[in-house]
Design a protein around this motif. Structure first.
Motif, PDB file in Angstrom:
ATOM      1  N   ILE A  22       2.519   3.545  -4.488  1.00 10.00           N
ATOM      2  CA  ILE A  22       3.813   2.915  -4.767  1.00 10.00           C
ATOM      3  C   ILE A  22       3.773   2.312  -6.161  1.00 10.00           C
ATOM      4  O   ILE A  22       4.757   2.308  -6.882  1.00 10.00           O
ATOM      5  CB  ILE A  22       4.133   1.824  -3.716  1.00 10.00           C
ATOM      6  CG1 ILE A  22       4.396   2.488  -2.368  1.00 10.00           C
ATOM      7  CG2 ILE A  22       5.313   0.963  -4.154  1.00 10.00           C
ATOM      8  CD1 ILE A  22       4.586   1.519  -1.229  1.00 10.00           C
ATOM      9  N   GLN A  23       2.595   1.824  -6.543  1.00 11.64           N
ATOM     10  CA  GLN A  23       2.431   1.150  -7.834  1.00 11.64           C
ATOM     11  C   GLN A  23       1.146   1.620  -8.505  1.00 11.64           C
ATOM     12  O   GLN A  23       0.101   1.677  -7.861  1.00 11.64           O
ATOM     13  CB  GLN A  23       2.380  -0.364  -7.597  1.00 11.64           C
ATOM     14  CG  GLN A  23       2.234  -1.206  -8.823  1.00 11.64           C
ATOM     15  CD  GLN A  23       2.178  -2.691  -8.462  1.00 11.64           C
ATOM     16  OE1 GLN A  23       1.782  -3.064  -7.374  1.00 11.64           O
ATOM     17  NE2 GLN A  23       2.574  -3.523  -9.402  1.00 11.64           N
ATOM     18  N   THR A  31       2.064  -9.371  -8.960  1.00 15.03           N
ATOM     19  CA  THR A  31       2.196  -9.008  -7.554  1.00 15.03           C
ATOM     20  C   THR A  31       1.825  -7.536  -7.390  1.00 15.03           C
ATOM     21  O   THR A  31       2.006  -6.736  -8.300  1.00 15.03           O
ATOM     22  CB  THR A  31       3.629  -9.229  -7.029  1.00 15.03           C
ATOM     23  OG1 THR A  31       4.531  -8.445  -7.806  1.00 15.03           O
ATOM     24  CG2 THR A  31       4.021 -10.694  -7.118  1.00 15.03           C
ATOM     25  N   VAL A  32       1.330  -7.204  -6.218  1.00 17.49           N
ATOM     26  CA  VAL A  32       0.886  -5.849  -5.939  1.00 17.49           C
ATOM     27  C   VAL A  32       1.712  -5.280  -4.791  1.00 17.49           C
ATOM     28  O   VAL A  32       1.981  -5.969  -3.811  1.00 17.49           O
ATOM     29  CB  VAL A  32      -0.613  -5.834  -5.568  1.00 17.49           C
ATOM     30  CG1 VAL A  32      -1.077  -4.450  -5.210  1.00 17.49           C
ATOM     31  CG2 VAL A  32      -1.440  -6.401  -6.707  1.00 17.49           C
ATOM     32  N   SER A  33       2.105  -4.023  -4.930  1.00 15.08           N
ATOM     33  CA  SER A  33       2.830  -3.312  -3.878  1.00 15.08           C
ATOM     34  C   SER A  33       1.973  -2.146  -3.399  1.00 15.08           C
ATOM     35  O   SER A  33       2.015  -1.062  -3.978  1.00 15.08           O
ATOM     36  CB  SER A  33       4.166  -2.794  -4.410  1.00 15.08           C
ATOM     37  OG  SER A  33       4.985  -3.849  -4.831  1.00 15.08           O
ATOM     38  N   PRO A  34       1.159  -2.364  -2.363  1.00 11.17           N
ATOM     39  CA  PRO A  34       0.263  -1.317  -1.887  1.00 11.17           C
ATOM     40  C   PRO A  34       1.016  -0.162  -1.226  1.00 11.17           C
ATOM     41  O   PRO A  34       2.093  -0.380  -0.690  1.00 11.17           O
ATOM     42  CB  PRO A  34      -0.608  -2.017  -0.852  1.00 11.17           C
ATOM     43  CG  PRO A  34      -0.384  -3.466  -1.054  1.00 11.17           C
ATOM     44  CD  PRO A  34       0.950  -3.619  -1.665  1.00 11.17           C
ATOM     45  N   ALA A  36      -1.667   0.814  -4.060  1.00 11.93           N
ATOM     46  CA  ALA A  36      -1.598   0.654  -5.511  1.00 11.93           C
ATOM     47  C   ALA A  36      -2.919   1.024  -6.160  1.00 11.93           C
ATOM     48  O   ALA A  36      -3.974   0.985  -5.527  1.00 11.93           O
ATOM     49  CB  ALA A  36      -1.246  -0.792  -5.859  1.00 11.93           C
ATOM     50  N   GLN A  68      -2.826  -2.078   2.281  1.00  9.58           N
ATOM     51  CA  GLN A  68      -2.504  -3.195   3.176  1.00  9.58           C
ATOM     52  C   GLN A  68      -3.624  -3.390   4.185  1.00  9.58           C
ATOM     53  O   GLN A  68      -4.449  -2.509   4.385  1.00  9.58           O
ATOM     54  CB  GLN A  68      -1.194  -2.910   3.928  1.00  9.58           C
ATOM     55  CG  GLN A  68       0.015  -2.886   3.063  1.00  9.58           C
ATOM     56  CD  GLN A  68       0.456  -4.280   2.626  1.00  9.58           C
ATOM     57  OE1 GLN A  68      -0.136  -5.303   2.967  1.00  9.58           O
ATOM     58  NE2 GLN A  68       1.501  -4.331   1.833  1.00  9.58           N
ATOM     59  N   GLN A  75      -5.349   2.329   7.046  1.00 10.33           N
ATOM     60  CA  GLN A  75      -5.548   1.999   5.639  1.00 10.33           C
ATOM     61  C   GLN A  75      -6.929   2.433   5.154  1.00 10.33           C
ATOM     62  O   GLN A  75      -7.077   2.851   4.009  1.00 10.33           O
ATOM     63  CB  GLN A  75      -5.314   0.507   5.402  1.00 10.33           C
ATOM     64  CG  GLN A  75      -3.904   0.048   5.756  1.00 10.33           C
ATOM     65  CD  GLN A  75      -2.823   0.882   5.086  1.00 10.33           C
ATOM     66  OE1 GLN A  75      -2.798   1.018   3.875  1.00 10.33           O
ATOM     67  NE2 GLN A  75      -1.934   1.453   5.866  1.00 10.33           N
ATOM     68  N   TYR A 124      -6.302  -7.888   0.475  1.00 10.97           N
ATOM     69  CA  TYR A 124      -5.981  -6.496   0.737  1.00 10.97           C
ATOM     70  C   TYR A 124      -7.278  -5.778   1.069  1.00 10.97           C
ATOM     71  O   TYR A 124      -8.362  -6.320   0.921  1.00 10.97           O
ATOM     72  CB  TYR A 124      -5.373  -5.841  -0.521  1.00 10.97           C
ATOM     73  CG  TYR A 124      -4.110  -6.485  -1.007  1.00 10.97           C
ATOM     74  CD1 TYR A 124      -2.880  -6.120  -0.487  1.00 10.97           C
ATOM     75  CD2 TYR A 124      -4.144  -7.449  -2.010  1.00 10.97           C
ATOM     76  CE1 TYR A 124      -1.704  -6.703  -0.943  1.00 10.97           C
ATOM     77  CE2 TYR A 124      -2.980  -8.038  -2.474  1.00 10.97           C
ATOM     78  CZ  TYR A 124      -1.760  -7.664  -1.932  1.00 10.97           C
ATOM     79  OH  TYR A 124      -0.607  -8.237  -2.381  1.00 10.97           O
TER      80      TYR A 124
END
Length: 135
Positions: A22-23, A31-34, A36, A68, A75, A124
């Motif tokens: 996603i990132q 900020t992190v958007s997993p 990532a 996540q 994951q 995470y």
């Protein structure tokens, strides 16, 4: 002379070829958007005078993959897929060892850790890869 920032950007572009992330960030974001992928300086960050006449620089980067923690099994399976195989970090980065002309060659040398990673006080699941770039 090599362009360190351009190399980091090219590494991020190589990882962005994966539709899983996603990132993808060439620097650590607030900020992190997993899931990532984050690229940070490794150790040592740089070595100079690697060839006659100051002709080679070696840069080390750490690529951290973040997932996540809400479903540990899923994951970990996600991260496991990046450790080896045709969709792995090595395959993504080493497809163009010149990074579009930013380096002479590169190699993903190892996966150094696997477990809980804390970013901005949030935990995470993550794993780190070491990338050597020769420019």
């Amino acid at each position: 002379m090599a362009d360190y920032a351009a190399i980091r950007t090219a590494l991020a572009a190589a990882l962005a070829e994966s539709s899983t992330f996603i990132q993808v960030a060439a620097t650590v974001p607030d900020t992190v958007s997993p899931p990532a992928a984050l690229i940070t300086p490794g150790s040592p960050v740089a070595e100079y005078h690697g060839a006659f006449g100051n002709g080679m620089e070696r840069f080390v980067f750490t690529v951290t993959l973040i997932a996540q923690r809400f479903d540990d099994t899923a994951q970990q399976t996600l991260l496991d897929g990046f450790i080896s195989g045709s969709a792995g970090v090595r395959a993504l980065i080493e497809v163009d060892k010149t990074l579009g002309g930013e380096s002479q060659t590169l190699q993903v040398t190892n996966c150094t850790s696997y477990g809980v990673v804390s970013i901005s006080d949030v935990e995470y699941l993550g794993t780190d890869f070491t990338v050597e770039v020769f420019a």
